[in-house]
Design a protein around this motif. Structure first.
Motif, PDB file in Angstrom:
ATOM      1  N   TRP A 119       0.826  -1.205   0.000  1.00 13.58           N
ATOM      2  CA  TRP A 119       0.000   0.000   0.000  1.00 13.58           C
ATOM      3  C   TRP A 119       0.862   1.258   0.000  1.00 13.58           C
ATOM      4  O   TRP A 119       0.496   2.288  -0.581  1.00 13.58           O
ATOM      5  N   LYS A 122       2.060   1.725  -3.604  1.00 16.20           N
ATOM      6  CA  LYS A 122       0.990   2.279  -4.436  1.00 16.20           C
ATOM      7  C   LYS A 122       0.796   3.768  -4.158  1.00 16.20           C
ATOM      8  O   LYS A 122       0.603   4.565  -5.089  1.00 16.20           O
ATOM      9  N   TYR A 126       1.427   6.784  -6.804  1.00 14.39           N
ATOM     10  CA  TYR A 126       0.368   7.754  -7.058  1.00 14.39           C
ATOM     11  C   TYR A 126       0.910   9.174  -6.922  1.00 14.39           C
ATOM     12  O   TYR A 126       0.636  10.049  -7.744  1.00 14.39           O
ATOM     13  N   PHE A 142      -6.179   0.837  -2.239  1.00 12.75           N
ATOM     14  CA  PHE A 142      -4.756   0.617  -2.000  1.00 12.75           C
ATOM     15  C   PHE A 142      -4.540  -0.404  -0.885  1.00 12.75           C
ATOM     16  O   PHE A 142      -3.504  -1.070  -0.833  1.00 12.75           O
TER      17      PHE A 142
END
Length: 374
Positions: A119, A122, A126, A142
């Motif tokens: 997570w 991610k 992003y 996520f």
């Protein structure tokens, strides 16, 4: 390539457990001088480099040397993932950890680490792609895959603490307090002295409605006995101890109010105030209710506290500024109360001034410093 456990590796492991990482690195260097293809020594060397300052690149080099000799060596892959993160190549760790799971699908640590890091990876991607922060925290999308990896790690290793820690973090970020509390219970079942779970459980109990300062302080003191190095538990105990000290200031203000009553400093319209000066007997009688207030509200309460809480109260006064301010204000209010009640005043103007001088400095900060401990 060496496949057995060499005595040098055992010695390096012992030094590592003692946190003598530099010495362990030296032993491993000597071993690799004898056998440059000892994969186990290279993996251990990477681990030592990661513990030493500014040696992340050297850790990555050692892990990659090990993988060049044994491309599917899981411990070497784990150390490479740690080293990649340490050198700032965090997104690359996802592929490494997925390779760990592919090679050894029954190894719980690969799932737990990927659940803990995915997570974050991610979110990092992003941020790089959009050039901004995530709006409103970590999106559930996520967290979903990370949560699945954490669940699988728990299934594979139900007696290991780390998978539960990962699952707790994901539940906490998702705002699922029920699941997070259940995971804290599971963590404490496996490790009753777990600092994080113990602090969270204690904070929740201490913050429950109706829990008084003395009860909260006792909860924190008991938890600190089990986890003495927890900074959050110590902070909670300091705050609860400070709440106890603030109670002393209220007793001082009551003492001041009783002194005002003794001299009838304020009377209603049409009410005749008592004659001044107040007799010696009445002035001495003032100590009866005030003594009872301090005996029950402060002394008896203090004596009933746990030894650890009493010790922390004394320590807090020496360590923090606001507790000293609170005690100083209490002492000032009591001093003003004694001046009002024990001097044989013949008029009320000066006692009224003394009353306000004792009241205002304390009352001005009594709400402002509610959460102060420093």
């Amino acid at each position: 390539m060496s496949t057995g456990t060499h005595p040098a590796l055992e010695r390096a492991d012992a030094l590592y457990e003692l946190r003598r990482y530099d010495e362990a690195r030296t032993v491993l260097g000597q071993r690799l001088a004898e056998d440059p293809e000892d994969v186990r020594a290279l993996v251990r060397l990477a681990r030592c480099h990661l513990r030493l300052e500014n040696q992340a690149e050297m850790a990555l080099e050692a892990a990659e040397r090990a993988l060049a000799l044994a491309p599917e060596d899981v411990p070497a892959l784990i150390q490479r993932a740690h080293a990649l993160r340490a050198v700032g190549r965090f997104p690359e760790t996802e592929g490494v950890l997925r390779e760990v799971i592919r090679i050894d699908p029954g190894y719980w640590l690969g799932y737990a680490m990927l659940g803990d890091w995915l997570w974050r990876i991610k979110a990092y991607r992003y941020g790089r792609e959009t050039g901004g922060r995530l709006p409103g925290g970590i999106p559930q999308v996520f967290l979903d895959e990370s949560g699945e990896f954490a669940k699988e790690a728990i299934r594979l290793a139900p007696e290991e603490v780390f998978p539960y820690e990962v699952a707790w973090l994901i539940a906490d970020m998702a705002g699922n307090r029920t699941v997070a509390d259940q995971l804290d219970q599971a963590i404490l079942r496996l490790d009753p002295n777990h600092a994080g779970a113990l602090a969270r459980r204690t904070e929740k109990a201490a913050a429950a409605p109706g829990v008084k300062a003395a009860e909260a302080a006792t909860l924190y003191a008991d938890a600190l006995a089990a986890s003495p190095h927890s900074a959050s538990l110590q902070q909670g105990l300091d705050h609860a101890s400070y709440r106890l000290l603030r109670g002393v200031r209220w007793i001082a203000l009551l003492s001041l109010a009783l002194a005002g009553v003794l001299l009838d400093l304020w009377t209603k319209d049409g009410q005749v105030p008592r004659e001044l000066p107040v007799s010696l007997g009445q002035r001495l009688w003032y100590f009866a209710p005030v003594g009872a207030l301090w005996a029950v509200g402060a002394l008896l309460r203090y004596r009933r506290l746990r030894t650890g809480v009493r010790y922390n109260l004394r320590s807090l006064i020496h360590r923090r500024r606001w507790p000293r301010i609170v005690l100083g204000q209490a002492a000032w209010a009591v001093l003003c109360a004694l001046v009002i009640s024990q001097v044989p005043w013949s008029e009320r103007t000066v006692p009224r001034i003394v009353f306000w001088v004792g009241l205002v400095p304390t009352l001005a900060t009594i709400w402002f410093d509610r959460k102060k401990t420093t």
